[in-house]
Design an enzyme around this catalytic site. Structure first.
Site, PDB file in Angstrom:
ATOM      1  N   SER A 246       1.944  -5.284   3.408  1.00  0.00           N
ATOM      2  CA  SER A 246       3.384  -5.132   3.644  1.00  0.00           C
ATOM      3  C   SER A 246       4.210  -6.131   2.835  1.00  0.00           C
ATOM      4  O   SER A 246       5.385  -6.345   3.112  1.00  0.00           O
ATOM      5  CB  SER A 246       3.675  -5.295   5.142  1.00  0.00           C
ATOM      6  OG  SER A 246       3.017  -6.442   5.640  1.00  0.00           O
TER       7      SER A 246
ATOM      8  N   GLU B  52       0.489  -0.377  16.356  1.00  0.00           N
ATOM      9  CA  GLU B  52      -0.298   0.812  16.002  1.00  0.00           C
ATOM     10  C   GLU B  52      -1.198   1.238  17.159  1.00  0.00           C
ATOM     11  O   GLU B  52      -1.331   2.432  17.457  1.00  0.00           O
ATOM     12  CB  GLU B  52      -1.153   0.531  14.753  1.00  0.00           C
ATOM     13  CG  GLU B  52      -1.943   1.760  14.326  1.00  0.00           C
ATOM     14  CD  GLU B  52      -2.917   1.482  13.179  1.00  0.00           C
ATOM     15  OE1 GLU B  52      -2.597   0.669  12.287  1.00  0.00           O
ATOM     16  OE2 GLU B  52      -4.006   2.077  13.200  1.00  0.00           O
TER      17      GLU B  52
ATOM     18  N   CYS C 183       0.870  -1.189   0.000  1.00  0.00           N
ATOM     19  CA  CYS C 183       0.000   0.000   0.000  1.00  0.00           C
ATOM     20  C   CYS C 183       0.907   1.239   0.000  1.00  0.00           C
ATOM     21  O   CYS C 183       2.128   1.122   0.139  1.00  0.00           O
ATOM     22  CB  CYS C 183      -0.846  -0.002   1.265  1.00  0.00           C
ATOM     23  SG  CYS C 183       0.187   0.049   2.747  1.00  0.00           S
TER      24      CYS C 183
END
Ligand code: SF4
Length: 310
Positions: free
Chosen positions: A265, A128, A14
Protein backbone atom coordinates in the site's frame (compact mmCIF):
# COMPACT_ATOMS: atom_id res chain seq x y z
CA UNK A 1 28.55 3.89 7.14
CA UNK A 2 26.53 2.23 4.34
CA UNK A 3 28.00 2.05 0.84
CA UNK A 4 25.43 -0.23 -0.84
CA UNK A 5 21.64 -0.16 -1.09
CA UNK A 6 19.67 -3.23 -2.12
CA UNK A 7 16.24 -2.38 -3.50
CA UNK A 8 13.62 -5.14 -3.43
CA UNK A 9 11.69 -5.81 -6.63
CA UNK A 10 8.81 -6.04 -6.56
CA UNK A 11 7.98 -3.62 -3.76
CA UNK A 12 5.23 -1.09 -3.07
CA UNK A 13 1.89 -0.81 -4.82
CA UNK A 14 0.11 -3.99 -5.92
CA UNK A 15 -2.66 -4.18 -8.52
CA UNK A 16 -5.44 -4.19 -5.89
CA UNK A 17 -4.14 -1.02 -4.27
CA UNK A 18 -3.68 0.72 -7.63
CA UNK A 19 -7.30 -0.10 -8.48
CA UNK A 20 -8.65 1.15 -5.12
CA UNK A 21 -6.67 4.38 -5.38
CA UNK A 22 -7.76 4.94 -8.99
CA UNK A 23 -11.39 4.45 -7.98
CA UNK A 24 -11.25 7.02 -5.19
CA UNK A 25 -9.18 9.37 -7.32
CA UNK A 26 -11.76 9.30 -10.10
CA UNK A 27 -14.70 9.77 -7.72
CA UNK A 28 -13.03 12.77 -6.10
CA UNK A 29 -12.38 14.28 -9.55
CA UNK A 30 -16.08 13.94 -10.43
CA UNK A 31 -17.57 14.81 -7.03
CA UNK A 32 -19.26 18.07 -6.13
CA UNK A 33 -18.84 17.40 -2.44
CA UNK A 34 -17.30 14.87 -0.11
CA UNK A 35 -16.76 11.21 -0.94
CA UNK A 36 -17.14 8.83 2.00
CA UNK A 37 -14.93 5.75 2.44
CA UNK A 38 -15.69 2.89 4.83
CA UNK A 39 -12.40 2.37 6.72
CA UNK A 40 -9.06 3.41 5.23
CA UNK A 41 -9.05 2.96 1.44
CA UNK A 42 -5.68 1.19 1.89
CA UNK A 43 -3.63 0.92 5.07
CA UNK A 44 -1.14 3.70 4.47
CA UNK A 45 -1.03 6.95 6.44
CA UNK A 46 0.35 9.07 3.60
CA UNK A 47 -2.24 7.82 1.09
CA UNK A 48 -5.11 8.35 3.55
CA UNK A 49 -3.98 11.87 4.51
CA UNK A 50 -3.51 12.83 0.83
CA UNK A 51 -7.08 11.76 0.07
CA UNK A 52 -8.43 13.53 3.17
CA UNK A 53 -6.87 16.75 1.90
CA UNK A 54 -8.86 16.30 -1.34
CA UNK A 55 -12.25 15.76 0.36
CA UNK A 56 -12.38 12.06 1.17
CA UNK A 57 -13.99 11.31 4.54
CA UNK A 58 -13.03 8.01 6.17
CA UNK A 59 -15.77 6.58 8.39
CA UNK A 60 -16.29 3.46 10.51
CA UNK A 61 -20.11 3.47 10.69
CA UNK A 62 -22.58 3.69 7.81
CA UNK A 63 -24.70 6.01 10.01
CA UNK A 64 -21.95 8.66 9.63
CA UNK A 65 -22.68 8.98 5.89
CA UNK A 66 -25.23 11.69 4.98
CA UNK A 67 -28.25 10.68 2.85
CA UNK A 68 -27.63 10.76 -0.89
CA UNK A 69 -23.82 10.54 -0.55
CA UNK A 70 -21.34 8.38 -2.40
CA UNK A 71 -19.73 5.63 -0.29
CA UNK A 72 -16.66 3.62 -1.27
CA UNK A 73 -15.77 0.26 0.28
CA UNK A 74 -12.02 -0.12 0.78
CA UNK A 75 -9.58 -2.55 -0.85
CA UNK A 76 -9.83 -4.89 2.18
CA UNK A 77 -13.44 -5.85 1.51
CA UNK A 78 -16.44 -5.58 3.78
CA UNK A 79 -19.05 -7.63 5.62
CA UNK A 80 -22.01 -8.07 3.20
CA UNK A 81 -24.38 -6.97 6.00
CA UNK A 82 -22.69 -3.56 5.89
CA UNK A 83 -23.09 -3.39 2.10
CA UNK A 84 -26.79 -4.24 2.50
CA UNK A 85 -27.17 -1.50 5.10
CA UNK A 86 -25.58 1.07 2.79
CA UNK A 87 -27.71 -0.03 -0.18
CA UNK A 88 -30.90 0.02 1.93
CA UNK A 89 -30.15 3.67 2.77
CA UNK A 90 -30.02 4.49 -0.93
CA UNK A 91 -26.35 5.54 -0.87
CA UNK A 92 -24.35 5.42 -4.10
CA UNK A 93 -22.10 2.46 -3.31
CA UNK A 94 -18.81 1.83 -5.14
CA UNK A 95 -16.85 -1.29 -4.24
CA UNK A 96 -13.05 -0.91 -4.28
CA UNK A 97 -12.49 -4.37 -2.77
CA UNK A 98 -9.47 -6.04 -4.36
CA UNK A 99 -10.72 -8.76 -6.72
CA UNK A 100 -8.44 -11.25 -4.94
CA UNK A 101 -10.24 -10.53 -1.66
CA UNK A 102 -13.61 -10.81 -3.42
CA UNK A 103 -12.49 -14.25 -4.59
CA UNK A 104 -12.02 -15.33 -0.95
CA UNK A 105 -15.50 -13.99 -0.09
CA UNK A 106 -16.97 -16.07 -2.92
CA UNK A 107 -15.13 -19.20 -1.75
CA UNK A 108 -16.44 -18.74 1.80
CA UNK A 109 -19.97 -18.06 0.61
CA UNK A 110 -20.01 -21.15 -1.61
CA UNK A 111 -18.59 -23.33 1.18
CA UNK A 112 -21.29 -22.12 3.58
CA UNK A 113 -23.96 -22.93 0.99
CA UNK A 114 -22.52 -26.44 0.67
CA UNK A 115 -22.75 -26.93 4.44
CA UNK A 116 -19.04 -26.75 5.29
CA UNK A 117 -17.72 -25.30 8.53
CA UNK A 118 -15.20 -22.64 7.53
CA UNK A 119 -11.79 -22.00 9.05
CA UNK A 120 -10.48 -18.57 8.17
CA UNK A 121 -6.72 -18.38 8.74
CA UNK A 122 -5.93 -14.76 9.54
CA UNK A 123 -5.59 -12.00 12.11
CA UNK A 124 -8.86 -11.58 14.01
CA UNK A 125 -9.98 -7.97 13.93
CA UNK A 126 -8.23 -7.10 10.64
CA UNK A 127 -10.62 -5.35 8.21
CA UNK A 128 -10.23 -8.09 5.61
CA UNK A 129 -10.91 -10.89 8.10
CA UNK A 130 -14.01 -9.15 9.47
CA UNK A 131 -15.30 -8.75 5.93
CA UNK A 132 -14.69 -12.36 4.89
CA UNK A 133 -16.12 -13.72 8.16
CA UNK A 134 -19.27 -11.72 7.44
CA UNK A 135 -20.11 -14.05 4.52
CA UNK A 136 -21.02 -16.82 6.98
CA UNK A 137 -20.43 -15.58 10.54
CA UNK A 138 -22.30 -18.44 12.23
CA UNK A 139 -20.09 -21.12 10.67
CA UNK A 140 -16.71 -19.35 10.40
CA UNK A 141 -13.91 -19.65 12.99
CA UNK A 142 -10.85 -17.43 12.72
CA UNK A 143 -7.56 -19.21 13.48
CA UNK A 144 -4.24 -17.42 13.69
CA UNK A 145 -1.89 -20.12 14.96
CA UNK A 146 -1.38 -23.81 15.65
CA UNK A 147 -2.68 -23.18 19.21
CA UNK A 148 -5.92 -21.77 17.83
CA UNK A 149 -6.36 -24.94 15.75
CA UNK A 150 -5.84 -27.13 18.84
CA UNK A 151 -8.56 -25.19 20.69
CA UNK A 152 -11.23 -25.68 17.98
CA UNK A 153 -14.33 -27.61 18.99
CA UNK A 154 -14.90 -30.96 17.27
CA UNK A 155 -17.41 -30.87 14.41
CA UNK A 156 -19.16 -33.49 12.30
CA UNK A 157 -19.35 -31.12 9.34
CA UNK A 158 -16.78 -31.06 6.53
CA UNK A 159 -14.14 -28.33 6.89
CA UNK A 160 -13.26 -25.69 4.31
CA UNK A 161 -10.20 -23.49 4.81
CA UNK A 162 -9.59 -20.01 3.41
CA UNK A 163 -6.85 -17.54 4.31
CA UNK A 164 -6.36 -13.81 4.61
CA UNK A 165 -4.51 -12.57 1.52
CA UNK A 166 -1.65 -10.80 3.32
CA UNK A 167 -0.32 -13.43 5.72
CA UNK A 168 3.23 -14.61 6.22
CA UNK A 169 3.81 -17.51 3.81
CA UNK A 170 6.03 -19.27 6.39
CA UNK A 171 3.79 -18.83 9.47
CA UNK A 172 0.70 -19.86 7.55
CA UNK A 173 2.35 -23.13 6.58
CA UNK A 174 2.49 -24.15 10.26
CA UNK A 175 -1.17 -23.30 10.84
CA UNK A 176 -2.25 -25.13 7.68
CA UNK A 177 -0.22 -28.21 8.70
CA UNK A 178 -1.96 -28.18 12.09
CA UNK A 179 -5.36 -28.00 10.35
CA UNK A 180 -4.38 -30.86 8.05
CA UNK A 181 -3.34 -33.01 11.03
CA UNK A 182 -6.50 -32.30 12.97
CA UNK A 183 -8.93 -32.43 9.98
CA UNK A 184 -7.29 -34.67 7.32
CA UNK A 185 -10.26 -34.30 4.94
CA UNK A 186 -10.35 -30.49 5.08
CA UNK A 187 -10.56 -28.70 1.73
CA UNK A 188 -7.82 -26.09 1.84
CA UNK A 189 -7.40 -22.95 -0.27
CA UNK A 190 -4.25 -20.88 0.00
CA UNK A 191 -5.42 -17.32 -0.69
CA UNK A 192 -2.17 -15.48 0.12
CA UNK A 193 -1.96 -13.21 -2.91
CA UNK A 194 0.77 -12.93 -5.53
CA UNK A 195 1.80 -9.46 -4.27
CA UNK A 196 2.23 -10.59 -0.66
CA UNK A 197 4.15 -13.68 -1.76
CA UNK A 198 6.49 -11.79 -4.12
CA UNK A 199 7.27 -9.01 -1.61
CA UNK A 200 8.11 -11.60 1.06
CA UNK A 201 10.34 -13.52 -1.36
CA UNK A 202 12.15 -10.31 -2.33
CA UNK A 203 12.78 -9.17 1.24
CA UNK A 204 14.00 -12.66 2.16
CA UNK A 205 16.41 -12.57 -0.75
CA UNK A 206 17.87 -9.16 0.07
CA UNK A 207 17.96 -9.82 3.83
CA UNK A 208 20.52 -12.54 3.10
CA UNK A 209 22.99 -9.85 1.99
CA UNK A 210 21.98 -6.84 4.10
CA UNK A 211 23.09 -5.67 7.55
CA UNK A 212 19.90 -3.68 8.04
CA UNK A 213 16.48 -3.80 6.36
CA UNK A 214 14.11 -0.85 6.22
CA UNK A 215 10.48 -1.56 5.33
CA UNK A 216 8.32 1.40 4.40
CA UNK A 217 4.72 0.91 5.46
CA UNK A 218 2.21 1.82 8.15
CA UNK A 219 1.78 -0.09 11.40
CA UNK A 220 -1.74 -1.23 10.52
CA UNK A 221 -0.61 -2.61 7.15
CA UNK A 222 -0.59 -6.38 7.57
CA UNK A 223 1.60 -7.11 4.56
CA UNK A 224 4.16 -4.43 5.58
CA UNK A 225 4.43 -5.80 9.12
CA UNK A 226 4.95 -9.28 7.65
CA UNK A 227 7.90 -7.98 5.59
CA UNK A 228 9.63 -6.81 8.78
CA UNK A 229 8.99 -10.22 10.36
CA UNK A 230 10.38 -12.06 7.34
CA UNK A 231 13.58 -9.97 7.42
CA UNK A 232 13.96 -10.56 11.16
CA UNK A 233 13.57 -14.32 10.77
CA UNK A 234 16.61 -14.09 8.48
CA UNK A 235 18.53 -12.75 11.50
CA UNK A 236 18.73 -9.17 10.22
CA UNK A 237 17.80 -5.99 12.07
CA UNK A 238 14.66 -4.63 10.45
CA UNK A 239 12.46 -1.59 11.05
CA UNK A 240 9.06 -0.45 9.83
CA UNK A 241 8.85 3.25 8.98
CA UNK A 242 6.20 5.48 7.43
CA UNK A 243 8.92 7.54 5.75
CA UNK A 244 12.34 9.16 6.10
CA UNK A 245 11.23 11.10 9.20
CA UNK A 246 10.94 7.85 11.21
CA UNK A 247 14.50 6.73 10.50
CA UNK A 248 17.00 7.08 13.33
CA UNK A 249 20.45 7.78 11.83
CA UNK A 250 22.07 5.66 14.57
CA UNK A 251 20.55 2.58 12.87
CA UNK A 252 23.20 2.98 10.16
CA UNK A 253 26.17 2.76 12.53
CA UNK A 254 28.40 -0.16 11.54
CA UNK A 255 26.12 -0.96 8.58
CA UNK A 256 27.61 -1.45 5.11
CA UNK A 257 24.65 -2.82 3.16
CA UNK A 258 21.09 -1.53 3.59
CA UNK A 259 18.05 -3.35 2.19
CA UNK A 260 14.96 -1.31 1.34
CA UNK A 261 11.44 -2.42 0.48
CA UNK A 262 7.85 -1.28 0.89
CA UNK A 263 4.46 -2.84 1.60
CA UNK A 264 1.79 -3.20 -1.06
CA UNK A 265 0.00 0.00 0.00
CA UNK A 266 3.07 2.25 -0.21
CA UNK A 267 3.68 4.70 -3.06
CA UNK A 268 7.23 4.59 -4.42
CA UNK A 269 7.60 8.35 -3.85
CA UNK A 270 7.93 7.64 -0.09
CA UNK A 271 11.15 5.75 -0.81
CA UNK A 272 12.80 8.51 -2.85
CA UNK A 273 13.79 10.72 0.15
CA UNK A 274 15.22 7.67 1.93
CA UNK A 275 17.32 6.79 -1.12
CA UNK A 276 18.53 10.40 -1.46
CA UNK A 277 19.39 10.49 2.25
CA UNK A 278 21.40 7.27 1.92
CA UNK A 279 23.31 8.68 -1.04
CA UNK A 280 24.18 11.65 1.17
CA UNK A 281 25.52 9.23 3.76
CA UNK A 282 27.90 7.59 1.28
CA UNK A 283 25.86 4.98 -0.59
CA UNK A 284 27.47 4.66 -4.02
CA UNK A 285 25.93 1.40 -5.26
CA UNK A 286 22.19 0.82 -5.68
CA UNK A 287 21.36 -2.71 -6.74
CA UNK A 288 17.92 -4.14 -7.48
CA UNK A 289 17.12 -7.55 -6.00
CA UNK A 290 14.58 -8.91 -8.45
CA UNK A 291 12.54 -12.04 -7.65
CA UNK A 292 9.53 -11.57 -9.92
CA UNK A 293 8.06 -9.38 -12.62
CA UNK A 294 4.49 -8.35 -11.90
CA UNK A 295 2.08 -7.72 -14.75
CA UNK A 296 -1.24 -8.06 -12.90
CA UNK A 297 -3.79 -5.31 -13.54
CA UNK A 298 -7.40 -5.05 -12.41
CA UNK A 299 -10.15 -3.18 -14.26
CA UNK A 300 -12.12 -0.40 -12.60
CA UNK A 301 -15.77 -1.18 -11.73
CA UNK A 302 -17.95 -1.05 -14.89
CA UNK A 303 -19.79 2.01 -13.58
CA UNK A 304 -16.59 4.05 -13.49
CA UNK A 305 -15.25 2.68 -16.77
CA UNK A 306 -18.44 3.83 -18.52
CA UNK A 307 -18.19 7.26 -16.91
CA UNK A 308 -14.57 7.41 -18.02
CA UNK A 309 -15.39 6.60 -21.63
CA UNK A 310 -18.28 9.12 -21.99
FE1 SF4 B 1 -5.12 -7.40 -3.48
FE2 SF4 B 1 -2.96 -8.69 -2.57
FE3 SF4 B 1 -2.88 -6.10 -3.01
FE4 SF4 B 1 -4.31 -7.03 -0.96
S1 SF4 B 1 -2.08 -7.14 -1.19
S2 SF4 B 1 -4.93 -5.43 -2.39
S3 SF4 B 1 -5.08 -8.95 -1.88
S4 SF4 B 1 -3.20 -7.70 -4.58
Amino acid sequence: MPHTLLLAEPRGFCAGVVRAIDILDQLLEEADGEVYVFHEIVHNRYVVESFQARGAVFIDQISEVPDGSCLVFSAHGVDPAIVDHAVSRGLRVIDATCPLVTKVHLEAKKAAREDFDILLVGHDGHDEVQGTKGEAPERTSVVDSEDDVAKLRATDKPIFVVTQTTLSVEDTRGTIDAIRNRFPDAEIRNDICYATTNRQLAVKELAGDADLVIVVGSENSSNSVRLVEVARTMGVRAYLVDGLEDIDASWYEGVEVVGLTAGASVPDELLDPIIEDLKGRGVVRILPVVVAEETVEFKLPAELLIADEV
